[in-house]
Design an enzyme around this catalytic site. Sequence first.
Site, PDB file in Angstrom:
ATOM      1  CE1 TYR A 155      10.622  18.717  -5.008  1.00  0.00           C
ATOM      2  CE2 TYR A 155       9.169  16.828  -3.788  1.00  0.00           C
ATOM      3  CZ  TYR A 155      10.064  17.338  -3.333  1.00  0.00           C
ATOM      4  OH  TYR A 155      10.881  17.452  -1.909  1.00  0.00           O
ATOM      5  CE  LYS A 209      13.710  16.290  -4.071  1.00  0.00           C
ATOM      6  NZ  LYS A 209      15.069  17.119  -2.974  1.00  0.00           N
TER       7      LYS A 209
END
Length: 188
Positions: free
Chosen positions: A119, A123
Amino acid sequence: MLKEEKLRKEGIKAIGVELEVTNTAHIAALSAWIGSTYGRLDILVNNAGIWAEKGEYEGDSFRDTFEVNTFAPYHITQTLLPLLLKSDASRLVNQSSALGSIGFMLSNELAQRIATPAYAASKAALNMLTAYWAQRSQGTNLKVSAVHPGLVKTQMGGDKAELTAEVGAKTAVRLATVPEDGPTGGFY
Ligand SMILES: NC(=O)c1ccc[n+]([C@@H]2O[C@H](COP(=O)([O-])OP(=O)(O)OC[C@H]3O[C@@H](n4cnc5c(N)ncnc54)[C@H](OP(=O)(O)O)[C@@H]3O)[C@@H](O)[C@H]2O)c1
């Protein structure tokens, strides 16, 4: 009830279009439909995201996270870029996360506790795409931003998150509507 029907009941003019963000045929169809219906695109918010490492997940969580959080916004933006560049004042907003920040990860106790590798890295990659598109669109009418919404009460954020969805959306809305002399290439 479909999401667009819910919005229409609130008096908002909304049209729903099927978009599985990892499906290239859907992306091409979306681009063709916007092109033939409006001839240009004023605002694109890449909002869809997953946090596959959180909770139970069947499948390759690292790869799938990158598919949705990074590869999909890349393909969608590249496909829609010609329509964005036809607008007099277009804005691209990438819904990112503070967990994609190197400085935040190295200094913030909460980030260190909750961050997961796919994750956070997906990003961080999205932030770099933001910088790339901002640099590439210098001299055009397009402004590009990455935003962190805060910790928001959604399916991903969970019940204990501090912000409502309305408040969490404010940063994206602000950057999607910055004026002509507004910023480009930043993370907010
Ligand atoms: N919530 C937070 O605290 C927080 C913090 C930082 C950043 N963010 C970011 O904010 C964005 C929105 O997150 P959220 O909190 O609203 O998460 P959420 O409650 O889990 O909602 C995720 C949204 O993404 C859509 N989506 C996921 N995979 C998709 C796919 N393959 N194709 C099309 N749509 C897909 C979902 O659509 P369906 O409803 O149709 O499944 C849903 O609308 C994400 O990019 C997330 O990383 C959230």
